[in-house]
Motif scaffolding. Structure first.
Motif, PDB file in Angstrom:
ATOM      1  N   ILE A 113       0.833  -1.200   0.000  1.00 13.55           N
ATOM      2  CA  ILE A 113       0.000   0.000   0.000  1.00 13.55           C
ATOM      3  C   ILE A 113       0.868   1.252   0.000  1.00 13.55           C
ATOM      4  O   ILE A 113       0.416   2.336  -0.377  1.00 13.55           O
ATOM      5  N   SER A 114       2.121   1.123   0.407  1.00 15.67           N
ATOM      6  CA  SER A 114       3.050   2.248   0.370  1.00 15.67           C
ATOM      7  C   SER A 114       4.367   1.769  -0.217  1.00 15.67           C
ATOM      8  O   SER A 114       4.992   0.854   0.320  1.00 15.67           O
ATOM      9  N   ALA A 115       4.793   2.403  -1.315  1.00 19.47           N
ATOM     10  CA  ALA A 115       5.921   1.867  -2.081  1.00 19.47           C
ATOM     11  C   ALA A 115       7.160   2.759  -2.095  1.00 19.47           C
ATOM     12  O   ALA A 115       8.077   2.539  -2.885  1.00 19.47           O
ATOM     13  N   ASN A 116       7.195   3.800  -1.255  1.00 15.24           N
ATOM     14  CA  ASN A 116       8.356   4.687  -1.126  1.00 15.24           C
ATOM     15  C   ASN A 116       8.606   5.581  -2.340  1.00 15.24           C
ATOM     16  O   ASN A 116       9.610   6.276  -2.401  1.00 15.24           O
ATOM     17  N   TYR A 117       7.704   5.570  -3.299  1.00 11.35           N
ATOM     18  CA  TYR A 117       7.811   6.486  -4.424  1.00 11.35           C
ATOM     19  C   TYR A 117       6.895   7.684  -4.182  1.00 11.35           C
ATOM     20  O   TYR A 117       6.618   8.464  -5.068  1.00 11.35           O
ATOM     21  N   CYS A 118       6.438   7.831  -2.918  1.00 11.32           N
ATOM     22  CA  CYS A 118       5.486   8.916  -2.569  1.00 11.32           C
ATOM     23  C   CYS A 118       6.143  10.310  -2.590  1.00 11.32           C
ATOM     24  O   CYS A 118       5.592  11.183  -3.243  1.00 11.32           O
ATOM     25  N   THR A 119       7.155  10.656  -1.833  1.00  7.29           N
ATOM     26  CA  THR A 119       7.870   9.870  -0.827  1.00  7.29           C
ATOM     27  C   THR A 119       7.646  10.503   0.538  1.00  7.29           C
ATOM     28  O   THR A 119       7.848  11.704   0.683  1.00  7.29           O
ATOM     29  N   ASP A 120       7.268   9.724   1.536  1.00  8.46           N
ATOM     30  CA  ASP A 120       6.872  10.242   2.841  1.00  8.46           C
ATOM     31  C   ASP A 120       8.035  10.228   3.821  1.00  8.46           C
ATOM     32  O   ASP A 120       8.641   9.186   4.073  1.00  8.46           O
ATOM     33  N   LYS A 121       8.384  11.413   4.357  1.00 11.70           N
ATOM     34  CA  LYS A 121       9.384  11.550   5.420  1.00 11.70           C
ATOM     35  C   LYS A 121      10.761  11.039   5.023  1.00 11.70           C
ATOM     36  O   LYS A 121      11.506  10.496   5.831  1.00 11.70           O
ATOM     37  N   LYS A 122      11.094  11.242   3.762  1.00 16.22           N
ATOM     38  CA  LYS A 122      12.427  10.914   3.260  1.00 16.22           C
ATOM     39  C   LYS A 122      12.844  11.988   2.265  1.00 16.22           C
ATOM     40  O   LYS A 122      12.010  12.512   1.529  1.00 16.22           O
ATOM     41  N   ALA A 123      14.133  12.323   2.259  1.00 19.67           N
ATOM     42  CA  ALA A 123      14.640  13.326   1.321  1.00 19.67           C
ATOM     43  C   ALA A 123      14.903  12.656  -0.012  1.00 19.67           C
ATOM     44  O   ALA A 123      15.768  11.786  -0.128  1.00 19.67           O
ATOM     45  N   THR A 124      14.140  13.046  -1.034  1.00 16.07           N
ATOM     46  CA  THR A 124      14.256  12.419  -2.344  1.00 16.07           C
ATOM     47  C   THR A 124      14.204  13.456  -3.456  1.00 16.07           C
ATOM     48  O   THR A 124      13.681  14.557  -3.271  1.00 16.07           O
ATOM     49  N   ALA A 125      14.710  13.045  -4.621  1.00 17.01           N
ATOM     50  CA  ALA A 125      14.637  13.928  -5.781  1.00 17.01           C
ATOM     51  C   ALA A 125      13.214  14.061  -6.288  1.00 17.01           C
ATOM     52  O   ALA A 125      12.798  15.134  -6.737  1.00 17.01           O
ATOM     53  N   VAL A 126      12.438  12.972  -6.215  1.00 18.59           N
ATOM     54  CA  VAL A 126      11.089  13.001  -6.794  1.00 18.59           C
ATOM     55  C   VAL A 126      10.214  14.055  -6.121  1.00 18.59           C
ATOM     56  O   VAL A 126       9.440  14.752  -6.787  1.00 18.59           O
ATOM     57  N   ASN A 127      10.334  14.215  -4.812  1.00 21.43           N
ATOM     58  CA  ASN A 127       9.540  15.233  -4.133  1.00 21.43           C
ATOM     59  C   ASN A 127       9.996  16.635  -4.522  1.00 21.43           C
ATOM     60  O   ASN A 127       9.181  17.545  -4.698  1.00 21.43           O
ATOM     61  N   GLY A 128      11.304  16.825  -4.622  1.00 26.99           N
ATOM     62  CA  GLY A 128      11.807  18.131  -5.011  1.00 26.99           C
ATOM     63  C   GLY A 128      11.369  18.520  -6.410  1.00 26.99           C
ATOM     64  O   GLY A 128      11.125  19.694  -6.699  1.00 26.99           O
ATOM     65  N   ILE A 129      11.244  17.536  -7.290  1.00 26.60           N
ATOM     66  CA  ILE A 129      10.872  17.805  -8.676  1.00 26.60           C
ATOM     67  C   ILE A 129       9.356  17.950  -8.825  1.00 26.60           C
ATOM     68  O   ILE A 129       8.861  18.906  -9.433  1.00 26.60           O
ATOM     69  N   LEU A 130       8.616  16.995  -8.272  1.00 28.68           N
ATOM     70  CA  LEU A 130       7.165  16.960  -8.468  1.00 28.68           C
ATOM     71  C   LEU A 130       6.387  17.644  -7.346  1.00 28.68           C
ATOM     72  O   LEU A 130       5.237  18.022  -7.533  1.00 28.68           O
ATOM     73  N   GLY A 131       6.991  17.782  -6.175  1.00 30.25           N
ATOM     74  CA  GLY A 131       6.322  18.423  -5.048  1.00 30.25           C
ATOM     75  C   GLY A 131       5.483  17.458  -4.243  1.00 30.25           C
ATOM     76  O   GLY A 131       4.951  16.469  -4.764  1.00 30.25           O
ATOM     77  N   ARG A 132       5.384  17.745  -2.946  1.00 32.41           N
ATOM     78  CA  ARG A 132       4.524  16.964  -2.049  1.00 32.41           C
ATOM     79  C   ARG A 132       4.055  17.900  -0.947  1.00 32.41           C
ATOM     80  O   ARG A 132       4.861  18.449  -0.207  1.00 32.41           O
ATOM     81  N   GLY A 133       2.767  18.095  -0.829  1.00 30.38           N
ATOM     82  CA  GLY A 133       2.255  19.104   0.086  1.00 30.38           C
ATOM     83  C   GLY A 133       2.084  20.416  -0.658  1.00 30.38           C
ATOM     84  O   GLY A 133       1.714  20.450  -1.831  1.00 30.38           O
ATOM     85  N   LYS A 134       2.381  21.516   0.011  1.00 30.26           N
ATOM     86  CA  LYS A 134       2.266  22.838  -0.600  1.00 30.26           C
ATOM     87  C   LYS A 134       3.633  23.265  -1.148  1.00 30.26           C
ATOM     88  O   LYS A 134       4.653  23.109  -0.489  1.00 30.26           O
TER      89      LYS A 134
END
Length: 362
Positions: free
Chosen positions: A172-193
């Motif tokens: 149900i959670s595959a770490n490509y979200c990415t929750d509470k981890k520093a990742t490139a995908v969040n910096g590129i696509l955004g998570r939250g505001k």
């Protein structure tokens, strides 16, 4: 001979539950402009790092001396949850991904069955061998949206397992979200505001109030925040200490404090504009909410009310207001620290004086 029972606590026993409030001060006021929040207001900072209070307060004072104060712009907002599907081979996984994207509108209807506030915004995927990672992106109203996104993803995963041939459950959670981890995908696509806070400080204020120059701050930002972070292997991040302000306001307003991990990924930009200092902080992963778990505790409820985040507004606007306030607070602390570090000895002298004044060891 009768022995008296020991009154000393059993070291193996669970310690008593004595909640210890984190020292909190209201700092400001700071002046904010923008569509999500506007006006002058104080902000609560819960921290054991006492020098943070006067540091943010210095940035707040600067904001009040500038006509427009700190301008905040909400660039985007979405909460994410990724699921993992397993297939016998890459071809099956790829075909499943194409089928999922073709069913986007149907999946939006499934999402609405999970919550009256959740809306499916987009679907992204990555395929690695027979593994299919599917990243769902949702709008979540005034909630930060962790649980709402997971609940929606659970509904979606059940639907996919029923309607997509050749795939089985992975997680149900595959770490490509990415929750509470520093990742490139969040910096590129955004998570939250995704919020930018910016300010233009006239030269005379840079000199008299920050005791530095625009050129020095811009130069330090390149050398420290950009090149220094690059050498350290930073991920989509170039700032001095966003985490300090984020943790303090997260704790004060009932947020999930572990989200400072991705929240502190952000970029500070500084520019010398003919002696005036343009300074901005962009936070693509600012995860805050004004409803949900933790927000009804007395201290958090009071803080959100005083911040004007308990008003009757269109769904999502209170959370957007809190995000704008948080980004402006981050800028205040970032500006103050960067200015201090342009001057030899200023940072440590200030820390030593403040910590001794508050009785803390140095």
């Amino acid at each position: 001979m009768t022995t008296q029972p020991s009154t000393r606590p059993d070291p193996a026993a669970a310690p008593p539950d004595h909640p210890t409030p984190i020292p909190t001060r209201w700092i400001g006021p700071l002046r904010i402009t923008g569509t999500a929040a506007s006006g002058e207001l104080h902000v609560p900072l819960a921290t054991y790092e006492t020098p943070l209070w006067p540091s943010v307060a210095r940035g707040a004072r600067i904001s009040r001396l500038v006509d427009d104060g700190i301008k905040t712009t909400l660039l985007d907002e979405r909460m994410t949850r990724s699921v993992l599907l397993e297939a016998p081979d890459a071809e099956t996984a790829h075909t499943a991904a194409l089928t999922i994207h073709a069913q986007t509108e149907e999946l939006r209807a499934v999402t609405r069955q999970s919550s009256r506030f959740a809306e499916l915004l987009a679907i992204r995927h990555e395929t690695t061998g027979p593994l299919l990672f599917v990243r769902f992106e949702f709008s979540t109203g005034d909630a930060a949206g962790h649980n709402m996104a997971t609940l929606a993803a659970d509904h979606l995963l059940t639907h996919l397992l029923t309607h997509i041939p050749g795939v089985t459950y992975g997680s149900i959670s595959a770490n490509y979200c990415t929750d509470k981890k520093a990742t490139a995908v969040n910096g590129i696509l955004g998570r939250g505001k995704n919020v930018t806070a910016e300010i233009l400080i006239p030269q005379h204020l840079v000199t008299t109030r920050l005791r530095t120059t625009a050129g020095k701050v811009a130069r330090l930002n390149v050398h420290k925040n950009l090149i220094g972070t690059l050498l350290a292997g930073g991920i989509r991040s170039a700032n001095a200490h966003y985490a300090n302000m984020l943790l303090a306001i997260y704790l004060a307003t009932g947020q999930d404090a572990a989200n400072i991990v991705e929240g502190s990924q952000g970029i500070t930009y500084a520019d010398d504009r003919d002696g005036d200092l343009y300074f901005s902080c962009t936070l693509p992963n600012l995860i805050v909410g004004t409803v949900g778990n933790g927000k009804t505790l007395p201290a958090a409820e009071e803080a959100l009310t005083r911040l004007g985040c308990r008003e009757e507004r269109p769904t999502g606007d209170n959370a957007r207001r809190l995000a704008a306030i948080t980004a402006a607070t981050v800028l205040c602390g970032e500006l103050s620290l960067m200015a201090a570090q342009t001057n030899p000895g200023e940072l440590m002298q200030t820390h030593t004086r403040i910590e001794r004044h508050n009785g803390s060891p140095v």
